[in-house]
Design a protein around this motif. Structure first.
Motif, PDB file in Angstrom:
ATOM      1  N   ASN A  28       0.776  -1.245  -0.149  1.00 18.11           N
ATOM      2  CA  ASN A  28       0.112   0.129  -0.074  1.00 18.11           C
ATOM      3  C   ASN A  28       0.899   1.198  -0.075  1.00 18.11           C
ATOM      4  O   ASN A  28       0.411   2.244  -0.721  1.00 18.11           O
ATOM      5  N   ASN A  32       1.092   4.051  -2.949  1.00 17.60           N
ATOM      6  CA  ASN A  32       0.946   5.451  -2.718  1.00 17.60           C
ATOM      7  C   ASN A  32       2.213   6.332  -3.061  1.00 17.60           C
ATOM      8  O   ASN A  32       1.971   7.496  -3.712  1.00 17.60           O
ATOM      9  N   ASN A  35       1.383   6.845  -6.755  1.00 16.90           N
ATOM     10  CA  ASN A  35       0.391   7.985  -6.920  1.00 16.90           C
ATOM     11  C   ASN A  35       1.001   9.277  -6.942  1.00 16.90           C
ATOM     12  O   ASN A  35       0.811  10.362  -7.530  1.00 16.90           O
ATOM     13  N   ASN A  57       0.127  14.363   1.387  1.00 18.56           N
ATOM     14  CA  ASN A  57       0.043  13.065   1.078  1.00 18.56           C
ATOM     15  C   ASN A  57       1.247  12.380   1.642  1.00 18.56           C
ATOM     16  O   ASN A  57       1.130  11.184   2.077  1.00 18.56           O
ATOM     17  N   MET A  61       1.387   9.343   4.645  1.00 19.19           N
ATOM     18  CA  MET A  61       2.202   8.187   4.166  1.00 19.19           C
ATOM     19  C   MET A  61       3.276   8.001   5.517  1.00 19.19           C
ATOM     20  O   MET A  61       3.522   6.938   6.014  1.00 19.19           O
TER      21      MET A  61
END
Length: 89
Positions: A28, A32, A35, A57, A61
């Motif tokens: 995951n 991320n 992205n 973000n 994260m």
């Protein structure tokens, strides 16, 4: 010392690619990172807008409890680099 935003963004992309290729990082988090990389590479927006979009973000994260310490350190470094990009007038 002046900051070259495009160079800074490329350095960040390189670090994100390293995270994405690290098998010790959970899937995951690698997703991320991918992205975030795509946001940084989006030439439709100015470098400062891309940096601002990504910083929150990265903060999210970096707070993931499953993230390895060495990756968390890289994420914090990315945030610092992106914060050095000057805001457009």
């Amino acid at each position: 010392m002046t900051v070259n935003p495009k160079e800074t963004l490329q350095q960040c992309v390189d670090v994100l690619e390293g995270i994405m290729n690290d098998d010790s990082v959970p899937r995951n988090i690698r997703r991320n990172a991918d992205n975030i990389k795509n946001i940084l590479l989006n030439d439709d927006k100015t470098p400062s807008v891309r940096a601002a979009m990504v910083i929150s973000n990265l903060d999210e994260m970096g707070n993931d409890p499953n993230m390895p310490i060495h990756t968390r350190t890289l994420v914090w470094g990315l945030s610092s680099q992106l914060e050095s990009i000057p805001v457009d007038d």
